[in-house]
Structures are given as C-alpha cells and as structure tokens.
Design a protein around this motif. Sequence first.
Motif, short mmCIF file in Angstrom:
data_model
loop_
_atom_site.label_atom_id
_atom_site.label_comp_id
_atom_site.label_asym_id
_atom_site.label_seq_id
_atom_site.Cartn_x
_atom_site.Cartn_y
_atom_site.Cartn_z
N UNK A 119 1.04 -1.31 -0.57
CA UNK A 119 0.24 -0.05 -0.57
C UNK A 119 0.63 0.99 0.19
N UNK A 120 0.18 2.12 0.10
CA UNK A 120 0.72 4.21 -0.11
C UNK A 120 1.48 4.01 2.06
N UNK A 121 1.55 4.19 2.03
CA UNK A 121 2.54 4.51 3.30
C UNK A 121 1.35 5.07 4.08
N UNK A 122 0.48 6.58 2.95
CA UNK A 122 -0.11 7.09 4.20
C UNK A 122 -1.99 6.15 4.71
N UNK A 133 -6.46 -10.20 9.14
CA UNK A 133 -5.76 -11.22 7.66
C UNK A 133 -4.78 -12.47 8.13
N UNK A 134 -3.97 -12.12 7.95
CA UNK A 134 -2.97 -13.22 9.08
C UNK A 134 -1.50 -12.64 7.72
N UNK A 135 -1.56 -11.64 7.38
CA UNK A 135 -0.45 -11.55 6.10
C UNK A 135 0.13 -10.36 6.12
N UNK A 136 1.26 -10.22 5.22
CA UNK A 136 2.34 -9.04 4.84
C UNK A 136 1.52 -7.70 4.90
N UNK A 137 2.08 -6.80 5.89
CA UNK A 137 2.30 -5.48 4.99
C UNK A 137 3.34 -4.89 4.88
N UNK A 138 3.12 -4.85 3.52
CA UNK A 138 4.38 -3.08 3.16
C UNK A 138 4.38 -1.90 2.90
N UNK A 139 4.49 -0.85 3.49
CA UNK A 139 3.84 -0.03 3.44
C UNK A 139 4.72 0.92 1.72
N UNK A 140 4.93 2.01 1.02
CA UNK A 140 5.71 2.53 -0.19
C UNK A 140 5.84 3.44 -0.11
N UNK A 141 6.77 4.13 0.11
CA UNK A 141 6.90 5.85 0.83
C UNK A 141 7.09 6.43 -1.09
N UNK A 142 6.38 6.94 -1.49
CA UNK A 142 6.82 7.55 -3.13
C UNK A 142 8.09 8.70 -2.54
N UNK A 143 8.03 9.32 -1.70
CA UNK A 143 9.29 10.19 -0.92
C UNK A 143 9.96 9.95 -0.97
N UNK A 144 10.60 10.90 -0.14
CA UNK A 144 12.85 10.25 -0.13
C UNK A 144 12.70 9.78 1.39
N UNK A 220 9.31 -1.33 4.94
CA UNK A 220 8.58 -0.48 3.99
C UNK A 220 10.22 -0.01 2.87
N UNK A 221 9.35 0.86 1.62
CA UNK A 221 9.36 0.69 0.23
C UNK A 221 9.90 2.30 0.04
N UNK A 222 10.72 2.16 -0.26
CA UNK A 222 11.13 3.80 -0.75
C UNK A 222 11.95 4.14 -2.07
N UNK A 223 11.63 5.12 -2.46
CA UNK A 223 11.35 5.34 -3.69
C UNK A 223 13.01 6.51 -4.01
N UNK A 224 14.05 5.50 -3.50
CA UNK A 224 15.60 5.83 -3.47
C UNK A 224 16.82 5.30 -3.35
N UNK A 225 17.96 5.53 -3.11
CA UNK A 225 18.97 4.45 -2.85
C UNK A 225 20.01 5.27 -1.89
N UNK A 226 20.34 4.03 -1.38
CA UNK A 226 21.39 3.51 -0.32
C UNK A 226 21.68 5.06 -0.76
N UNK A 227 22.97 5.21 -1.20
CA UNK A 227 24.04 6.20 -0.94
C UNK A 227 24.02 7.56 -0.81
N UNK A 228 22.44 7.80 -1.21
CA UNK A 228 22.23 9.42 -1.37
C UNK A 228 21.70 9.89 -0.20
N UNK A 229 21.26 8.76 0.74
CA UNK A 229 21.19 9.57 2.19
C UNK A 229 20.93 7.80 3.15
N UNK A 230 22.34 7.83 3.05
CA UNK A 230 23.51 6.71 4.03
C UNK A 230 23.15 7.01 6.00
N UNK A 231 22.91 8.22 6.46
CA UNK A 231 23.07 8.13 7.83
C UNK A 231 21.34 8.03 8.29
N UNK A 232 20.64 8.64 7.16
CA UNK A 232 19.25 8.74 7.60
C UNK A 232 18.47 7.01 7.01
#
Length: 456
Positions: A119-122, A133-144, A220-232
């Motif tokens: 789902x959208x994380x919102x 339902x006994x299923x996994x929930x995987x929210x997608x964060x469309x931002x950073x 939690x899934x993000x539309x970003x890449x690890x090298x952009x914000x490593x500390x966060x």
Amino acid sequence: MTKISNKKPHVAVLAFPFGTHAAPLLHLVRKLASLDDLVIFSFFSTAKSNASIFGHVRVADNNIRVYDIEDGVPEGYVFTGKHQEDIELFIKATPTNFKKGFEVAVEESGGRSINCILSDAFLWEVADVAEEMGVSWVPFWTAGASSISTHFYTDLIRKKVEAGGQNGYNKEEEPLDFIPGMSSLCIRDLQEGIVKGNLDSLFSRLLLQMGKMVPRATAVVLNSFEELDPLILDDLKEKFQQCLTVGPLNLTSPSAPDTGDNSCIKWLDDQKPASVAYISFGTVMAPPPHELTALAQGLEASGVPFLWSIKDKLKVHLPDGFLARTKESGMVVPWVPQSQVLGHKSVGVFMTHGGWNSVLESITGGVPMICRPFFGDQRLNAGFVSSVWEIGIRATDGTLTKDGVTGDLDRMLSRKEGHFMREKVEALNEQANQAVSTEGSSTRNFNVLLELVTKI
C-alpha cells in the motif's frame, strides 16, 4: 509441479488516490509484475485516480487487475470548498472501501486468497487489516528518506520545539541535529503537520499515525537509493523491520510512452550545451500570479534561453508582449516529457518546486536545481538539495522576484558555484545508475521485495 490456483500469490495493491501518489506505486507494481507472471496484482484506487493512470484500460498488464473503490463522497454531496475536503471524505471511508474491493478481487481471481498488502504508506490503517487477515503489510513511501524520518520522529520534534519555546529561542532556526542525517536543516524546513499548520486536522493526524505505524510493517519501501541518504537510512534500518530503497523508479520501471507534443526536444537540440533553464512547478501547484510575472521579467532580463512548462490558463499572468519578445530565446509550452528534457545535454538548470519525483529526475538527468518549494516535503527536499547534497540552491529570499531570478540563473549557469553543483549532481547520477545496476543496492533490495510480496 504446478501450483494449485488458489495457492498462487495474490498481492493487493492499495493506492492513495491524490496528487502524484498512485503513479509511482503503479510503476513499482509493473516492475514486480514483469518479473513473476504467476502473481496476480489487484490494484485498488478510486475511479477518478484509476482513469488518470490507466485510461480506459481495465487490465493494465497480464497479471495486474484494476479495481475501483468508493471515494467516500456520498451521493448528491455538495462540496463546501474546504481545503482537502475530498481527501478527508476518502480517509473516513478507509479501510472499509478497500475491504469491499478485496472480496471482489478474490472472487474474480477464482478464490485466490490475498497473501500480501502493498500500500501507499499514507494508508496506515492497513496495518490492522493485514494483521486481521494474517498477511504481510508492505507500505510504499513515494518520497525520500528524510520525509518519512521526520514523520517517524514527529513526537520527538514536538517535544524539542515545546521545550525550546519555553527557553525563548527562535524555533524556526533550531537545527534538526537531534535526528540522524539532518543536522544541516532547521525546523523551518519541516513539512506541515509536524509543528506547523493545523496539527489537529485529519490529514495531520494521518501523518502522525503513519509515522507510528510503519515500524509494524514487514518492510518499508522507498523510491530512493541507499547512497543518497546513508545516515538517515542507517537509522531507519534500526527502527523498521526492513527498509528497502528500490529507486530511482524512473530509471527502472517501464512507463507509458509520451503521447504529447515533443517539439521542445527539437528546440533543445538547437541550443548550446548546459545553457537552457528548464522551468516547471509540477502538476498540482503554481507560483502565485505576482511571482509568475516576476519570473517572466527575470527570464527576459537575464537573456538566458529557457523552456517553460506552464498551463495555458496561467499565461494571463505573464507580462504583456513577453511571449512575442522572447520567442527567439525561449519556448513556452503546456507540457513536456520531463525525464527526456532533464536528460538533454542543453539543459543547464532546473527551476522546480522540489517535489520528490522532480528531484529524482533532476539527479538522474545530471541537472542542478533552483528550488521554489510550496508545501509538503518540498521545503525539506530543497534543504537537502542546497545544504546537504549541494546540487542546487533555494530561490533567493524564498520567492520569485525579477532580481532574484536573474541572480540565481547567473549563479547556476555562469559562475564556478554552478559548475561545482553540476559536478556534484553528475556524481549522484552515477551513483543512482550504479544502484539500479545488476549488482546495485536498489536491485538487491528489489529482489528482497519481490520475495516478500510473493511469499505465501
């Protein structure tokens, strides 16, 4: 051995049907669907949202099925004009509207039970639905990463601001150095709903609850890449069960072919390398009329060649004779293929609202930015562009003025500062492409995601 039909994976995909949220989620799902044709993806959104991203096609791909859910607007309802009224009605109808859609999708799939909710994380209430339902929930964060981090830390931020206020400090300038990776930003850079705006609004409460709920997610899934914000991201990986960056999606996911007028690309072909200012403030917001006028005046005074994507109805705010006087140096159009434009060798700077999709497209195009943010995560993104990644600047004094525009364009296109920022953004572009390569961080994370959502 062939799997029994109702034991094959069936992923429910829940979109937030406002702004630019649904399209990135669909891009992610299309990529997932292209790699495993045994999985059914049932995509749920409102009829209006689905029409905007699918058109009249009700089957997006062989294994993506599209379902309209109720938007929460009662029959015969008359809108009062209240801000975000349509969003509030939709939120009140959630998650009951999605549950009804699940029943239809399971029946039409021949009884395939849903094994995962993506789902959208919102849509934080989905956490409870998935648990029931006994299923996994995987929210997608469309931002950073920065924006989901600030929502996660909202309670801490509010406590810091309250305590600081009692000590008489200027809270707007207080640095966010108590949040990993954000020491270069201040309270004034935060989104509405954290310490600014109506904190009791339905939307502000939604964001607060989302920040509290995402640690419960399977990933939690993000539309970003690890090298952009490593500390966060290092911090979020400690706070979440799994934190998967799978972007930039504009580099990895198939998108619909451009069907609009591409004459601007031919125009760009005739311009000098890194000489053109591309201007676009997204599809949702536009600068106020006086700033549009000032922007046009600044462009004309600068003499910089420009490509400006602006809706026809807003041209009334341009100075008299502006279009005629600048027809040799500029091009004004209602739409452009943005990724293609930002990837063009002649584009030297992108003047933008700082929305996340635009920031990623600018990075992957190797183009530095001038940011004029308006709302949401745009100020936060502008802060990272200017103060953390050093790949752009904020518009002088935070608004568009004639002198500010001419000065900002000069900084970015004619001075060493702009050249330095271009080198920085080109380096990030290389890292982004490496992240989505065969052995890259985003590719590895995507494979983990694929395994998660298809697990029965």
